[in-house]
Design a protein around this motif. Sequence first.
Motif, PDB file in Angstrom:
ATOM      1  N   ALA A 105       0.832  -1.208   0.000  1.00 15.44           N
ATOM      2  CA  ALA A 105       0.000   0.000   0.000  1.00 15.44           C
ATOM      3  C   ALA A 105       0.865   1.257   0.000  1.00 15.44           C
ATOM      4  CB  ALA A 105      -0.936   0.003   1.206  1.00 15.44           C
ATOM      5  N   ASP A 109       1.164   4.131  -3.067  1.00 12.51           N
ATOM      6  CA  ASP A 109       0.999   5.552  -2.757  1.00 12.51           C
ATOM      7  C   ASP A 109       2.210   6.346  -3.228  1.00 12.51           C
ATOM      8  OD1 ASP A 109       1.537   7.915  -0.718  1.00 12.51           O
ATOM      9  OD2 ASP A 109      -0.618   7.534  -0.662  1.00 12.51           O
ATOM     10  N   LEU A 158      -6.640   3.014   0.441  1.00 19.94           N
ATOM     11  CA  LEU A 158      -5.383   2.539   1.004  1.00 19.94           C
ATOM     12  C   LEU A 158      -5.117   3.177   2.362  1.00 19.94           C
ATOM     13  CD1 LEU A 158      -3.065   2.592  -2.156  1.00 19.94           C
ATOM     14  CD2 LEU A 158      -4.086   0.589  -1.053  1.00 19.94           C
ATOM     15  N   LEU A 193      -4.610  -5.358  -4.784  1.00 17.17           N
ATOM     16  CA  LEU A 193      -3.484  -4.684  -4.143  1.00 17.17           C
ATOM     17  C   LEU A 193      -2.159  -5.244  -4.663  1.00 17.17           C
ATOM     18  CD1 LEU A 193      -2.498  -2.724  -1.883  1.00 17.17           C
ATOM     19  CD2 LEU A 193      -2.505  -4.708  -0.347  1.00 17.17           C
TER      20      LEU A 193
END
Length: 290
Positions: A105, A109, A158, A193
């Motif tokens: 995650a 990002d 997220l 993911l």
Amino acid sequence: MSEGCHLRESTLFKEDVFKEGHSSVWGSLYDPGGKRWGYTCCKSFDRGSKCSVAAPEAAKATDEDSGIELTSPNSADMAEDNPWDFRNPPPKLLPQAEVQKGQPAAYIDHFVHFMVGEWKRQHEVKFPGFGDMERTAFQTKGALEEVAKAIAPLLWRLRKGECLDRGEKKDDRRSRETRTTMEGKFVKEKSVLKQLCIMAAMGYDREYHIAHEAYMHMTFGNKMWNLTHVQHVSACTMKGAREYRRNRDSLNTYDMDPVSQKYMHAFKKLLHLCQCIRPNTEDSGKNFKM
């Protein structure tokens, strides 16, 4: 229909979803003279407008203690339709292992923030080294804003720690078909993911053929039948026809959730930008573009 019985919920469309404070759905009101659809609650025919009837009640509710802190994942300031702040992007794209110990995650990002910041920087210098098609695609007015808006829900999910997998779940219900070969199969989808993380990590490694393979797994999946197929074959003389049916396989997140579908497209666009600024010159035969 007997009491307690309910129709099965549609897997393609969500029902009774009220937006902009309305207590009725769009299309619950029709104006025969103007041939327009609208909302029953406030008699408005503007689909994007907020409900004028619910506005005072909503204002009253904000004055009361809702019991939810502003930092709560369920608070309004963390709603996934809120814009995301893309200021202060990382100065360079790092490998996955160097971003919070390789957490998927966190790396997704990091990748998104860097690529959005790089897109802005390339705008300022007029995309040097880009081909004509790529330059046109990234210079198009509103393209960056569209991607930023589409990918914001991913970043909010997220941050809140939500699961990104929103496909159909396996159940034991059977259709009315008597032949088991007519039943659609449950195909377990690959983790959204994980596939996004692979795309980001392979973007750094410039292994774009692996990144695009992950995108195909995430969007198309491994389904054999995407739609229900019905075929009618004539039977014996004067005995009508025989129906052969093959029900569709289970739907994945890309099929089920329009929001996920949009951020997947946006992520693919950022990967394309990554391929333009970080081309794999040693293995150009395995590079694929949109």
